[in-house]
Design a protein around this motif. Structure first.
Motif, PDB file in Angstrom:
ATOM      1  N   PRO A 133       0.798  -1.227   0.000  1.00  0.00           N
ATOM      2  CA  PRO A 133       0.000   0.000   0.000  1.00  0.00           C
ATOM      3  C   PRO A 133       0.831   1.278   0.000  1.00  0.00           C
ATOM      4  N   ILE A 134       2.037   1.232   0.595  1.00  0.00           N
ATOM      5  CA  ILE A 134       2.855   2.436   0.692  1.00  0.00           C
ATOM      6  C   ILE A 134       3.486   2.779  -0.645  1.00  0.00           C
ATOM      7  N   THR A 135       4.034   1.786  -1.327  1.00  0.00           N
ATOM      8  CA  THR A 135       4.730   2.078  -2.581  1.00  0.00           C
ATOM      9  C   THR A 135       3.798   2.172  -3.778  1.00  0.00           C
ATOM     10  N   THR A 136       2.634   1.503  -3.734  1.00  0.00           N
ATOM     11  CA  THR A 136       1.745   1.498  -4.908  1.00  0.00           C
ATOM     12  C   THR A 136       0.398   2.153  -4.639  1.00  0.00           C
ATOM     13  N   GLY A 137       0.194   2.656  -3.420  1.00  0.00           N
ATOM     14  CA  GLY A 137      -1.108   3.227  -3.080  1.00  0.00           C
ATOM     15  C   GLY A 137      -1.531   4.360  -3.993  1.00  0.00           C
ATOM     16  N   ALA A 138      -0.591   5.264  -4.326  1.00  0.00           N
ATOM     17  CA  ALA A 138      -0.931   6.407  -5.183  1.00  0.00           C
ATOM     18  C   ALA A 138      -1.294   5.946  -6.587  1.00  0.00           C
ATOM     19  N   ASP A 139      -0.562   4.967  -7.124  1.00  0.00           N
ATOM     20  CA  ASP A 139      -0.856   4.446  -8.465  1.00  0.00           C
ATOM     21  C   ASP A 139      -2.197   3.734  -8.498  1.00  0.00           C
ATOM     22  N   LEU A 140      -2.496   2.987  -7.442  1.00  0.00           N
ATOM     23  CA  LEU A 140      -3.789   2.295  -7.390  1.00  0.00           C
ATOM     24  C   LEU A 140      -4.934   3.306  -7.317  1.00  0.00           C
ATOM     25  N   ALA A 141      -4.739   4.369  -6.528  1.00  0.00           N
ATOM     26  CA  ALA A 141      -5.784   5.391  -6.417  1.00  0.00           C
ATOM     27  C   ALA A 141      -5.985   6.118  -7.742  1.00  0.00           C
ATOM     28  N   ALA A 142      -4.889   6.341  -8.484  1.00  0.00           N
ATOM     29  CA  ALA A 142      -4.977   7.056  -9.764  1.00  0.00           C
ATOM     30  C   ALA A 142      -5.426   6.145 -10.903  1.00  0.00           C
ATOM     31  N   GLY A 143      -5.392   4.830 -10.704  1.00  0.00           N
ATOM     32  CA  GLY A 143      -5.789   3.902 -11.754  1.00  0.00           C
ATOM     33  C   GLY A 143      -4.678   3.551 -12.720  1.00  0.00           C
ATOM     34  N   SER A 144      -3.446   4.047 -12.480  1.00  0.00           N
ATOM     35  CA  SER A 144      -2.336   3.700 -13.368  1.00  0.00           C
ATOM     36  C   SER A 144      -1.853   2.279 -13.120  1.00  0.00           C
ATOM     37  N   LEU A 145      -2.169   1.737 -11.940  1.00  0.00           N
ATOM     38  CA  LEU A 145      -1.940   0.331 -11.644  1.00  0.00           C
ATOM     39  C   LEU A 145      -3.209  -0.246 -11.030  1.00  0.00           C
ATOM     40  N   VAL A 146      -3.405  -1.543 -11.201  1.00  0.00           N
ATOM     41  CA  VAL A 146      -4.568  -2.220 -10.624  1.00  0.00           C
ATOM     42  C   VAL A 146      -4.105  -3.522  -9.981  1.00  0.00           C
ATOM     43  N   ARG A 147      -4.962  -4.044  -9.089  1.00  0.00           N
ATOM     44  CA  ARG A 147      -4.699  -5.340  -8.462  1.00  0.00           C
ATOM     45  C   ARG A 147      -5.514  -6.408  -9.186  1.00  0.00           C
ATOM     46  N   PRO A 148      -4.868  -7.277  -9.942  1.00  0.00           N
ATOM     47  CA  PRO A 148      -5.641  -8.311 -10.647  1.00  0.00           C
ATOM     48  C   PRO A 148      -6.159  -9.402  -9.716  1.00  0.00           C
ATOM     49  N   PHE A 149      -5.495  -9.585  -8.574  1.00  0.00           N
ATOM     50  CA  PHE A 149      -5.898 -10.624  -7.616  1.00  0.00           C
ATOM     51  C   PHE A 149      -5.861 -10.050  -6.204  1.00  0.00           C
ATOM     52  N   GLU A 150      -6.657 -10.606  -5.327  1.00  0.00           N
ATOM     53  CA  GLU A 150      -6.738 -10.106  -3.958  1.00  0.00           C
ATOM     54  C   GLU A 150      -5.737 -10.760  -3.014  1.00  0.00           C
ATOM     55  N   GLN A 151      -5.170 -11.890  -3.403  1.00  0.00           N
ATOM     56  CA  GLN A 151      -4.251 -12.589  -2.507  1.00  0.00           C
ATOM     57  C   GLN A 151      -3.059 -11.693  -2.137  1.00  0.00           C
ATOM     58  N   SER A 152      -2.737 -11.675  -0.860  1.00  0.00           N
ATOM     59  CA  SER A 152      -1.594 -10.897  -0.392  1.00  0.00           C
ATOM     60  C   SER A 152      -0.838 -11.695   0.658  1.00  0.00           C
ATOM     61  N   VAL A 153       0.427 -11.331   0.851  1.00  0.00           N
ATOM     62  CA  VAL A 153       1.296 -12.011   1.818  1.00  0.00           C
ATOM     63  C   VAL A 153       1.967 -10.962   2.679  1.00  0.00           C
ATOM     64  N   GLU A 154       2.033 -11.212   3.998  1.00  0.00           N
ATOM     65  CA  GLU A 154       2.742 -10.274   4.873  1.00  0.00           C
ATOM     66  C   GLU A 154       4.233 -10.361   4.604  1.00  0.00           C
ATOM     67  N   ASP A 155       4.828  -9.197   4.400  1.00  0.00           N
ATOM     68  CA  ASP A 155       6.258  -9.147   4.118  1.00  0.00           C
ATOM     69  C   ASP A 155       7.058  -9.537   5.349  1.00  0.00           C
ATOM     70  N   LEU A 156       8.222 -10.123   5.123  1.00  0.00           N
ATOM     71  CA  LEU A 156       9.094 -10.500   6.235  1.00  0.00           C
ATOM     72  C   LEU A 156       9.744  -9.270   6.868  1.00  0.00           C
ATOM     73  N   GLY A 157       9.806  -8.179   6.123  1.00  0.00           N
ATOM     74  CA  GLY A 157      10.356  -6.937   6.645  1.00  0.00           C
ATOM     75  C   GLY A 157       9.258  -5.972   7.021  1.00  0.00           C
ATOM     76  N   ALA A 158       9.657  -4.786   7.460  1.00  0.00           N
ATOM     77  CA  ALA A 158       8.705  -3.735   7.828  1.00  0.00           C
ATOM     78  C   ALA A 158       9.399  -2.392   7.641  1.00  0.00           C
ATOM     79  N   TYR A 159       8.622  -1.324   7.698  1.00  0.00           N
ATOM     80  CA  TYR A 159       9.177   0.025   7.623  1.00  0.00           C
ATOM     81  C   TYR A 159       9.531   0.494   9.031  1.00  0.00           C
ATOM     82  N   PHE A 160      10.776   0.973   9.176  1.00  0.00           N
ATOM     83  CA  PHE A 160      11.258   1.450  10.463  1.00  0.00           C
ATOM     84  C   PHE A 160      11.777   2.876  10.346  1.00  0.00           C
TER      85      PHE A 160
END
Length: 304
Positions: free
Chosen positions: A245-272
């Motif tokens: 959501p952080i890196t692609t949220g703006a593109d998804l909101a603008a429609g320049s990118l879309v999510r073809p599938f709903e499946q998601s996986v929690e990343d092993l890392g996090a933002y610190f």
């Protein structure tokens, strides 16, 4: 650990030391503090007696800091800045000075910059230097006041705040869906190019395992070192990438990118968020603002 007040040296001695250490000259320190050369010298001697070790080496009128002197100067600057900031806030004054922050390029471009004007309106006299870096070691070198990194909290001798855990998912350009072979089912991934942000494609492997697609072999693979390049390639329809959501949220909101599938996986890392143990006033204010912005953003993303 709580330091008992009786162990703290007098403030005048700290101020004299800080000025002398900054100028490496007793006379200039005396002029700045509007006291005599002898007064500065006496304050420093008393401070060294109080601490039990030398802070300077002396060669005539020339001064140089010892290793412990360097450490004390850094701590003194931070402490005096904090005190000045607290007093300024009592008077309603704005924070001034410079703030050097180091952030990943994709985080800066896709999340931070669209929100940065709000911070500048709150702290207009604080000069920001935004430096792009993905470096995971020595993140506070080069006089960096605050850093944001994605990964695991492996940094030593600094203060670390968890900003956000994220889940990642495939994203692509709408035009990629509009032409054969499309992406009607998960199995259709075999007909497309996957965009990697790590050379071995470990993140894609985790997502494919989660989607029970271990045997899928994509038509092709493109690897980009910079995540901004991956996003640019995805927008152009060159393939499908994994985003959060952080890196692609703006593109998804603008429609320049879309999510073809709903499946998601929690990343092993996090933002610190990473700061020195004694953070500058500007870093503390920016860190508090950044944390509040992230909490608000992640809450709205979850709600959505």
């Amino acid at each position: 650990m709580k330091i008992r007040k009786r162990y703290l040296p007098p403030l005048n001695a700290i101020r004299a030391f800080e000025a002398a250490a900054r100028h490496l000259h007793l006379g200039k320190a005396a002029d700045e503090l509007a006291v005599t050369h002898g007064a500065v010298s006496k304050h420093i001697a008393n401070l060294e007696d109080h601490l039990g070790f030398p802070l300077f080496t002396r060669a005539g009128n020339r001064l140089s800091l010892t290793e412990r002197g360097h450490k004390l100067l850094k701590a003194s600057n931070a402490a005096l800045d904090q005190l000045g900031y607290a007093i300024a806030r009592l008077d309603g004054e704005a924070i001034e000075g410079e703030l050097r922050i180091s952030v990943p390029p994709a985080f800066a471009a896709n999340w931070l910059i669209p929100r940065l004007q709000a911070f500048r309106q709150r702290s207009p006299t604080l000069r920001l230097y935004v430096l792009a870096s993905n470096r995971t070691t020595d993140v506070l070198d080069d006089d960096i006041d605050l850093a944001v990194r994605f990964g695991k909290p492996v940094w030593k001798n600094c203060a670390i705040r968890l900003m956000a855990h994220v889940r990642y998912f495939p994203v692509c350009s709408p035009k990629l869906l509009a032409h054969p072979p499309g992406l009607a089912t998960l199995a259709d991934l075999a007909h497309h190019t996957l965009l990697f942000d790590d050379p071995e494609g470990e993140n894609w492997k985790r997502w494919l395992d989660h989607a029970d697609l271990r045997q899928v072999e994509p038509r092709g693979v493109l690897y980009f070192q910079d995540f901004n390049h991956i996003l640019a390639a995805a927008r152009e329809g060159l393939g499908i990438c994994l985003g959060d959501p952080i890196t692609t949220g703006a593109d998804l909101a603008a429609g320049s990118l879309v999510r073809p599938f709903e499946q998601s996986v929690e990343d092993l890392g996090a933002y610190f968020l990473i700061t020195p143990q004694l953070a500058s006033p500007g870093a503390r204010v920016f860190a508090d603002w950044l944390e509040a912005e992230m909490v608000s953003f992640m809450s709205s993303t979850t709600a959505g």
